[in-house]
Design an enzyme around this catalytic site. Structure first.
Site, PDB file in Angstrom:
ATOM      1  N   ARG A  76       0.828  -1.222   0.000  1.00  0.00           N
ATOM      2  CA  ARG A  76       0.000   0.000   0.000  1.00  0.00           C
ATOM      3  C   ARG A  76       0.855   1.262   0.000  1.00  0.00           C
ATOM      4  NH1 ARG A  76      -4.162  -0.327   4.748  1.00  0.00           N
ATOM      5  NH2 ARG A  76      -4.734   1.704   3.919  1.00  0.00           N
ATOM      6  N   GLN A 107     -10.835   9.360   7.291  1.00  0.00           N
ATOM      7  CA  GLN A 107     -10.422   8.025   7.734  1.00  0.00           C
ATOM      8  C   GLN A 107      -9.270   7.524   6.866  1.00  0.00           C
ATOM      9  OE1 GLN A 107     -14.289   5.571   8.598  1.00  0.00           O
ATOM     10  NE2 GLN A 107     -14.806   7.254   7.237  1.00  0.00           N
ATOM     11  N   VAL A 109      -5.593   7.229   4.996  1.00  0.00           N
ATOM     12  CA  VAL A 109      -4.203   7.298   5.460  1.00  0.00           C
ATOM     13  C   VAL A 109      -3.268   7.616   4.292  1.00  0.00           C
ATOM     14  CG1 VAL A 109      -4.540   5.784   7.465  1.00  0.00           C
ATOM     15  CG2 VAL A 109      -4.070   4.753   5.241  1.00  0.00           C
ATOM     16  N   HIS A 125      -7.350   7.885  11.331  1.00  0.00           N
ATOM     17  CA  HIS A 125      -6.747   6.553  11.373  1.00  0.00           C
ATOM     18  C   HIS A 125      -5.244   6.582  11.130  1.00  0.00           C
ATOM     19  CE1 HIS A 125     -10.949   4.611  10.456  1.00  0.00           C
ATOM     20  NE2 HIS A 125     -10.852   5.119  11.669  1.00  0.00           N
ATOM     21  N   CYS A 136      10.384   2.584  21.161  1.00  0.00           N
ATOM     22  CA  CYS A 136      10.660   3.940  21.656  1.00  0.00           C
ATOM     23  C   CYS A 136       9.703   4.986  21.095  1.00  0.00           C
ATOM     24  CB  CYS A 136      12.113   4.347  21.368  1.00  0.00           C
ATOM     25  SG  CYS A 136      12.457   4.681  19.626  1.00  0.00           S
ATOM     26  N   CYS A 157      14.040   0.421  13.823  1.00  0.00           N
ATOM     27  CA  CYS A 157      14.245   1.801  14.255  1.00  0.00           C
ATOM     28  C   CYS A 157      15.728   2.177  14.207  1.00  0.00           C
ATOM     29  CB  CYS A 157      13.711   1.927  15.680  1.00  0.00           C
ATOM     30  SG  CYS A 157      13.955   3.545  16.414  1.00  0.00           S
ATOM     31  N   GLU A 225     -23.236   4.521  -3.603  1.00  0.00           N
ATOM     32  CA  GLU A 225     -24.125   3.511  -2.998  1.00  0.00           C
ATOM     33  C   GLU A 225     -24.833   4.111  -1.788  1.00  0.00           C
ATOM     34  OE1 GLU A 225     -24.230   0.483  -4.273  1.00  0.00           O
ATOM     35  OE2 GLU A 225     -22.486   0.686  -5.617  1.00  0.00           O
TER      36      GLU A 225
HETATM   37  P1  OAD Z   1     -14.928   1.428   2.571  1.00  0.00           P
HETATM   38  O1  OAD Z   1     -14.126   0.676   1.585  1.00  0.00           O
HETATM   39  O2  OAD Z   1     -15.586   0.673   3.672  1.00  0.00           O
HETATM   40  O3  OAD Z   1     -16.086   2.202   1.797  1.00  0.00           O
HETATM   41  C1  OAD Z   1     -15.808   2.954   0.663  1.00  0.00           C
HETATM   42  C2  OAD Z   1     -17.054   3.723   0.305  1.00  0.00           C
HETATM   43  O4  OAD Z   1     -16.758   4.566  -0.786  1.00  0.00           O
HETATM   44  C3  OAD Z   1     -18.249   2.855  -0.112  1.00  0.00           C
HETATM   45  O5  OAD Z   1     -19.416   3.305   0.560  1.00  0.00           O
HETATM   46  C4  OAD Z   1     -18.348   3.107  -1.614  1.00  0.00           C
HETATM   47  O6  OAD Z   1     -19.697   3.033  -2.093  1.00  0.00           O
HETATM   48  C5  OAD Z   1     -17.807   4.505  -1.723  1.00  0.00           C
HETATM   49  N1  OAD Z   1     -17.199   4.844  -3.023  1.00  0.00           N
HETATM   50  C6  OAD Z   1     -16.621   4.022  -3.935  1.00  0.00           C
HETATM   51  N2  OAD Z   1     -16.152   4.735  -4.977  1.00  0.00           N
HETATM   52  C7  OAD Z   1     -16.457   6.035  -4.738  1.00  0.00           C
HETATM   53  C8  OAD Z   1     -16.231   7.267  -5.433  1.00  0.00           C
HETATM   54  N3  OAD Z   1     -15.585   7.283  -6.605  1.00  0.00           N
HETATM   55  N4  OAD Z   1     -16.673   8.412  -4.875  1.00  0.00           N
HETATM   56  C9  OAD Z   1     -17.325   8.409  -3.687  1.00  0.00           C
HETATM   57  N5  OAD Z   1     -17.552   7.282  -2.978  1.00  0.00           N
HETATM   58  C10 OAD Z   1     -17.123   6.113  -3.485  1.00  0.00           C
HETATM   59  O7  OAD Z   1     -14.009   2.611   3.155  1.00  0.00           O
HETATM   60  P2  OAD Z   1     -14.148   3.450   4.494  1.00  0.00           P
HETATM   61  O8  OAD Z   1     -15.576   3.709   4.810  1.00  0.00           O
HETATM   62  O9  OAD Z   1     -13.234   4.594   4.374  1.00  0.00           O
HETATM   63  O10 OAD Z   1      -9.850   1.528   8.794  1.00  0.00           O
HETATM   64  O11 OAD Z   1     -13.560   2.425   5.549  1.00  0.00           O
HETATM   65  C11 OAD Z   1     -13.444   2.828   6.870  1.00  0.00           C
HETATM   66  C12 OAD Z   1     -12.263   2.155   7.501  1.00  0.00           C
HETATM   67  O12 OAD Z   1     -12.338   0.753   7.314  1.00  0.00           O
HETATM   68  C13 OAD Z   1     -10.919   2.508   6.904  1.00  0.00           C
HETATM   69  O13 OAD Z   1     -10.422   3.739   7.341  1.00  0.00           O
HETATM   70  C14 OAD Z   1     -10.068   1.378   7.375  1.00  0.00           C
HETATM   71  C15 OAD Z   1     -10.998   0.231   7.072  1.00  0.00           C
HETATM   72  O14 OAD Z   1     -10.837  -0.881   7.832  1.00  0.00           O
HETATM   73  C16 OAD Z   1      -8.715   1.076   9.352  1.00  0.00           C
HETATM   74  O15 OAD Z   1      -7.820   0.583   8.703  1.00  0.00           O
HETATM   75  C17 OAD Z   1      -8.673   1.274  10.832  1.00  0.00           C
END
Ligand code: OAD
Length: 258
Positions: A76, A107, A109, A125, A136, A157, A225
């Site tokens: 990534r 959310q 990174v 996040h 450390c 490190c 969606e």
């Molecule tokens: P998700 O992958 O869960 O959701 C992505 C969202 O983006 C979905 O609702 C899609 O419908 C929408 N989507 C897709 N393409 C799009 C576009 N071109 N424009 C707008 N929307 C679009 O991602 P997050 O909700 O960010 O956490 O996930 C939340 C957290 O789950 C992440 O930060 C990560 C993951 O586990 C950690 O790693 C702690």
């Protein structure tokens, strides 16, 4: 000619809601970076396909199988070297410039909001741009540390020799205090919360829209969606970030509205 003539009523409504607000919070998720080529987590072909998020993004997984977790994060981090912000990120940077108060709670990174020019960004996040020593706590640049490191070696490190980990928040870990404090301020003070590209299933961010609405804010959503946040939003717009956000902000010519 009426510049709004070609837009749907929902888009016109969202535009005027944003234009009238002086204090705006944005909650963004992986979807806003999809059109920059960064895969989302839960869509088809997403980052977690084949493995549940909980199986890799946890302190327990890192303790048990650091090489496997690092293989995933290295891929990534290295993939981010070639990506750039899209029209959605840029529209949010423009929106911030014309607001009295603006909070961008992300959310993500990937650092793309800052690259696009957003300033008051809170990375809930964490970030893939730095690594953190598990012993450390010293931080180092991810790209510099990983450059030239053989694939079968784990990064360590430079100060104490401890194992380095990605500087992100894993499942089961708390969000940084500062991030939560800024989020609480945004939730209580914003007039509008614009929710973009998140599936709305990971806490605590998943609750921000409900909390902001309870505090009196109007919720606007952009997502191709429906999500659990959609019923709270007026309007909830179906479409992509790079197409809709420039229309909502009035920041340049977008692709055709879906
Ligand atoms: P998700 O992958 O869960 O959701 C992505 C969202 O983006 C979905 O609702 C899609 O419908 C929408 N989507 C897709 N393409 C799009 C576009 N071109 N424009 C707008 N929307 C679009 O991602 P997050 O909700 O960010 O956490 O996930 C939340 C957290 O789950 C992440 O930060 C990560 C993951 O586990 C950690 O790693 C702690």
């Amino acid at each position: 000619m009426d510049p709004e003539g070609a837009l749907s009523p929902d888009v016109v409504q969202a535009r005027s809601v944003l234009a009238a607000a002086r204090r705006i919070a944005v909650l963004s998720g992986a979807g806003i970076s999809a059109e920059s080529g960064v895969p989302t987590f839960r869509d088809a072909g997403g980052l977690w396909e084949g493995r549940s998020p909980e199986s890799l993004a946890t302190p327990g997984a890192f303790a048990r199988e650091p090489a496997e977790v690092w293989r995933f994060y290295r891929r990534r981090i290295e993939a981010l070297a070639g990506v750039a912000p899209n029209a959605g990120h840029r529209a949010l940077a423009e929106l911030e410039r014309r607001c009295e108060r603006f909070w961008l709670l992300t959310q993500n990174v990937d650092g793309l909001h800052a690259t696009a020019g957003s300033r008051n960004v809170v990375e809930l996040h964490g970030t893939l741009s730095t690594l953190r020593c598990v012993h450390c706590g010293r931080r180092s640049s991810a790209r510099e540390t990983l450059a030239g490191l053989p694939d079968d070696r784990l990064p360590t490190c430079g100060a104490c020799g401890g194992l380095l980990r990605p500087d992100v928040v894993w499942y089961g870990e708390l969000l940084p205090d500062h991030a939560l404090a800024v989020a609480a301020e945004a939730i209580s003070r914003c007039q509008v919360m614009l929710v973009v590209g998140t599936s709305g299933v990971v806490q605590p961010a998943a609750s921000f829209a409900a909390s902001a609405r309870a505090a009196g804010a109007r919720i606007v959503e952009v997502n191709p969606e429906r999500t659990p946040i959609s019923p709270l939003a007026r309007p909830s717009l179906r479409g992509t970030a790079a197409t809709l956000l420039p229309l909502l902000v009035g920041s340049g010519a977008p692709a055709a509205e879906p």
